[in-house]
Design an enzyme around this catalytic site. Structure first.
Site, short mmCIF file in Angstrom:
data_model
loop_
_atom_site.label_atom_id
_atom_site.label_comp_id
_atom_site.label_asym_id
_atom_site.label_seq_id
_atom_site.Cartn_x
_atom_site.Cartn_y
_atom_site.Cartn_z
CB ALA A 269 -20.54 30.26 79.03
CG MET A 270 -27.24 31.49 78.61
SD MET A 270 -27.52 32.45 80.13
CE MET A 270 -29.07 31.74 80.67
CD GLU A 271 -27.21 30.44 83.66
OE1 GLU A 271 -27.89 31.09 84.48
OE2 GLU A 271 -26.24 30.93 83.05
CG ASN A 272 -28.88 28.35 76.97
OD1 ASN A 272 -29.51 29.31 77.36
ND2 ASN A 272 -27.88 28.47 76.10
CD GLU A 303 -22.11 29.26 82.18
OE1 GLU A 303 -23.34 29.19 82.35
OE2 GLU A 303 -21.44 30.29 82.44
#
Length: 861
Positions: A269-272, A303
């Site tokens: 996942a990615m913490e945008n 995240e």
């Protein structure tokens, strides 16, 4: 020429010169269904500290049409080169730059990724910008300490959804297809995001203290909507909001919180900020064990923790990447363990059994490095998303919490957030806050733990009299030599550990006492508290897993554990003993055949399904790579028979039954076993409670293809049953797994000789190509790998090249010849530092396997 690299010195110089105020980004994605490029218009306003200074802005684009600086059009051919636009003659104070470019959609999971769903033939887009890929979508000062506000305007096909960091507005324009977002708070380029397409959405809210209301959204492709368990995801999310806001004493800092399950995602996942992207394999199409739900929950919480630590307060440069990731990992596990209503209060067991074994492995490679790594440029950071950055760092943070006290730790974190909100920091800022709240001097601790590489080994030294009374007890600390090629020297460190004393009571190993203490940074630390006490059945150092160290059992404890490992009443000490045994096997201190017997004697009593599945993977790996070649097939046969026995005797419909079905499918080998797989697949035979659903079917098909029982007709038929993106990946794996020269040549060509495969399909083909029981068939590809890998590295994007460099290295060819071929290539090919590191790490795996095979062979003599 810098290529697409950026050095730390360049970033520091640019940060000293510039203060960035705002970006306005206008993207025309209306042709996404057919096109390969899109129009990107960026207007950025920034201040310069010097009159007449020069700098550059980053952009990766196939074409740049216009560059206008402070009202003056620049010669594009003269200023745009090598992913940079040169900016000269800046005004002191405010400057305004507009860049008009054609940017490219990707199929690599970097920049703006484009995916076509085979179910509905619709396009789904999402961005992935960490580390340096916002520049693939808009012109940007691509470094974390040049924060700004971002205002996106997006034109997309009518009826699509556009999600970004700010709340989604009502679309405007004559066709209702223009989305004009409000400016974001100040943030780094790498946590901005756009997710665009006809996504399915579920909405809710989080209602927090003092009337706080945060809009929540969950998104996925419509073809996955029937499998989206939104209520369970919202439940974990709300638990995280409650726990983090209490511990951090800082309200959630963004306007909404969306979680978007997107296709072909390279990471977990990615913490945008406010728009977290998550790999859509976490939308489970088939039955999975509770361990999979636990891992998904940890990802969700990881995240969410980043919204504060990473997005609200951001590292100044990538040398503090470890702190960003380690903090999120530590707090996500702590939340799972302690949040009211959590389904996974045993999460530290999972951490000890999975993430820490990853850290121990990474820390024994020639690329081992201090937790606070020296990041000279972007090439360095791209290969640093590793077990040290995540798992070792989180382990050390757990020890730091034990060292300063949990309340003091979080009070320091609270002060840190308030002091640096929407800014950038260094490690010293956090340590300073913790020193204030704890009264501890952390400089010595930081130097020992964060600025040195390698791992310590802790062993108990116990002397007992004739009555079984301990007359002396000490903890011996060792600092093994670092691997050849590693930088630095081995060091002894201070450790905060617990010592657990366990005795057998009615056949169960029960903890009768626990001592928590500091281990000095010396070879021997006396434990006088234990002198004069009757020796227990088992002495377990680092009980409760407070510190980061390899732990060994004394001889008497090991004898008891070998007979009763499954009899610990709690899951964590079992996991610690399992991990110690696995580490001994990897180090050649325990023969693979003895590890197999230990697992077979204790796994039936192991209740933690995550531990069971880890043991499945570890046994298979040990047999494939660490067993003496002459005994390997005997061990595999014994293990396969055990998996089938456990499959047949497991509770019908249970997680354990499903796990054993997958373990059996991974290793079935005799004609009778393979016929059982086919019979289960075709419905000719059933096992009570076992549902052979979509994903389990593919596990069976892939094994039957790898053993030559199934071929193209059967694979194609299964793909016809599952005409989805996941089905396409599984079919690619099965085709590449077939044991024929033609199948291998076709798979190799599709990955190495062509660059057309998207990231997920390339990964699937590599996974099928490498089969441990096809060594002879794969042997010719050792030479081909070394002939091709440098060219691949220089011509592909980082993510795609890394898949190939790691995935196709001849790791299954465990021989001195493989080491020699690797050494010859390293000596002659002149690879850059990142590729050299990856190949050296793979070489280390072969070297370790040779050592373990020798130990196993000696045990069989």
């Amino acid at each position: 020429m810098p290529g697409t690299n950026l050095t730390r010195e360049e970033a520091q110089q640019r940060a000293e010169l510039l203060t960035v105020d705002s970006y306005e980004i206008d993207l025309d994605l209306s042709g996404a269904q057919e096109g390969g490029t899109y129009r990107s218009v960026t207007t950025v306003r920034f201040d310069s500290a010097e009159e007449g200074a020069e700098t550059f802005i980053d952009l990766v684009a196939p074409a740049v049409h216009k560059v206008v600086l402070n009202g003056h059009a620049l010669d594009v051919a003269a200023v745009f080169r090598d992913s940079r636009i040169a900016l000269k003659h800046l005004q002191q104070g405010r400057n305004e730059l507009t860049v008009v470019a054609d940017c490219a959609y990707t199929n690599t999971g970097e920049g703006l990724h484009k995916f076509v769903d085979p179910v509905d033939d619709q396009v789904y887009l999402y961005t992935q910008f960490e580390v340096p890929d916002a520049r693939r979508v808009f012109a940007s000062f691509e470094q974390p300490d040049l924060k700004a506000t971002f205002q996106f305007t997006v034109k997309a096909p009518a009826g699509w959804t556009v999600i970004s960091n700010s709340p989604t507005p009502e679309p405007k324009g004559s066709d209702g297809n223009v989305w004009h977002f409000e400016p974001t708070p100040r943030m780094s380029t790498y946590v901005t995001a756009l997710i665009v397409g006809p996504y399915h959405a579920v909405h809710s809210t989080y209602e927090g203290p003092d009337g706080q209301v945060v809009p929540l959204g969950i998104y996925c492709r419509p073809s996955l909507a029937e499998f989206l368990d939104a209520d369970a995801i919202f439940e974990v999310t709300r638990q995280g909001f409650d726990w983090f806001q209490e511990k951090f004493d800082y309200a959630y800092p963004f306007a909404k919180y969306d979680q978007l399950f997107v296709p072909e995602f390279n990471a977990g996942a990615m913490e945008n900020a406010g728009a977290v992207t998550i790999r859509d394999q976490y939308v489970f199409r088939s039955k999975v064990t509770d361990a999979a739900y636990e891992v998904r929950a940890e990802t969700i919480l990881h995240e969410l923790a980043h919204m504060w630590f990473g997005d609200l307060v951001t590292m100044e440069w990538w040398n503090d990447l470890w702190l960003n990731e380690s903090f999120a990992t530590y707090t996500s596990i702590a939340c799972q363990a302690a949040a009211p209503g959590s389904r996974w209060p045993h999460s530290w067991t999972t951490f000890a059994n999975s993430m820490k074994t990853w850290a121990y492995r990474q820390d024994q490679l020639p690329s081992t490095h201090p937790i606070m790594a020296e990041i000279r440029d972007l090439d360095d950071v791209l290969v640093n998303f590793d077990g040290i950055t995540y798992a070792k760092g989180a382990s050390v943070l757990k020890q730091l919490v034990a060292y300063v006290g949990e309340d003091e730790f979080f009070r320091g974190v609270q002060a840190y957030f308030k002091r640096h909100a929407f800014g950038n920091t260094r490690l010293s800022d956090l340590l300073g806050a913790l020193e204030e709240t704890s009264g501890r001097d952390l400089r010595t601790w930081s130097k020992a733990w964060l600025e040195t590489a390698g791992i310590n080994v802790l062993r108990p030294r116990i002397e007992v009299d004739g009555d079984g009374v301990m007359t002396s007890f000490a903890v011996r600390q060792e600092a093994p030599a670092l691997p050849a090629g590693a930088k630095g020297e081995p060091v002894l460190r201070p450790h905060r550990i617990a010592i657990g004393l366990y005795d057998l009571q009615d056949g169960r190993l029960v903890r009768t006492d626990r001592i928590e203490m500091d281990i000095q940074a010396s070879e021997l630390t006396a434990v006088p508290q234990l002198e004069g006490r009757t020796r227990p059945a088992v002495v377990l150092l680092n009980d409760d897993d407070l510190s980061y160290a390899k732990v060994r059992l004394d001889e008497e404890s090991l004898k008891v554990v070998a007979q009763h490992l499954g009899d610990f009443t709690e899951s964590l000490p079992r996991a610690l003993c399992w991990a110690s045994a696995w580490d001994m096997t990897r180090d050649g201190e325990m023969a693979t055949r003895d590890y197999l017997e230990l697992v077979l004697s204790g796994i039936a009593k192991e209740s933690d399904i995550g531990v069971v599945q880890s043991l499945h993977r570890q046994v298979k790996l040990a047999l494939d790579l660490y067993a003496a070649p002459g005994w390997r097939e005997t061990g595999l046969a014994r293990w396969t028979e055990a998996t089938l026995t456990h499959l047949r005797t497991a509770e019908p419909g249970s997680d354990h039954q499903l796990a054993w079905a997958r373990a059996f499918a991974a290793t079935a080998r005799t004609p009778q076993q393979l016929d059982l797989l086919a019979a289960l697949l075709e419905g000719r035979e059933t096992i009570e409670g076992l549902v052979v659903d979509t994903e389990l079917r593919w596990a069976f098909v892939e094994r039957l293809a790898a053993t030559g029982v199934y071929d193209e007709p059967e694979i194609a038929a299964e793909h016809e049953r599952d005409r989805t993106a996941a089905g396409e990946r599984h079919a690619a794996t099965a085709r590449a797994a077939r044991p024929t020269p033609e199948a291998k040549a076709e798979a190799w060509a599709s990955v190495v000789e062509s660059d057309k495969l998207p990231n997920a399909l390339q990964e699937a083909v590599i996974g099928g190509f490498v089969q441990t029981d096809q060594r002879d068939l794969l042997a010719p590809y050792t030479e081909k790998f070394f002939a091709a890998v440098k060219g691949v590295w220089e011509s592909r994007s980082y993510e795609m090249a890394q898949q190939i460099a790691v995935g196709l290295y001849p790791a299954v060819q465990v021989s001195q010849e493989t080491l020699d071929a690797t050494d010859a290539w390293l000596a002659s090919a002149e690879p850059n530092a990142a590729l050299r590191r990856l190949v050296s790490e793979s070489r280390s795996g072969v070297e370790r396997a040779l050592k373990a095979q020798a130990a196993d062979a000696a045990a069989g003599m």
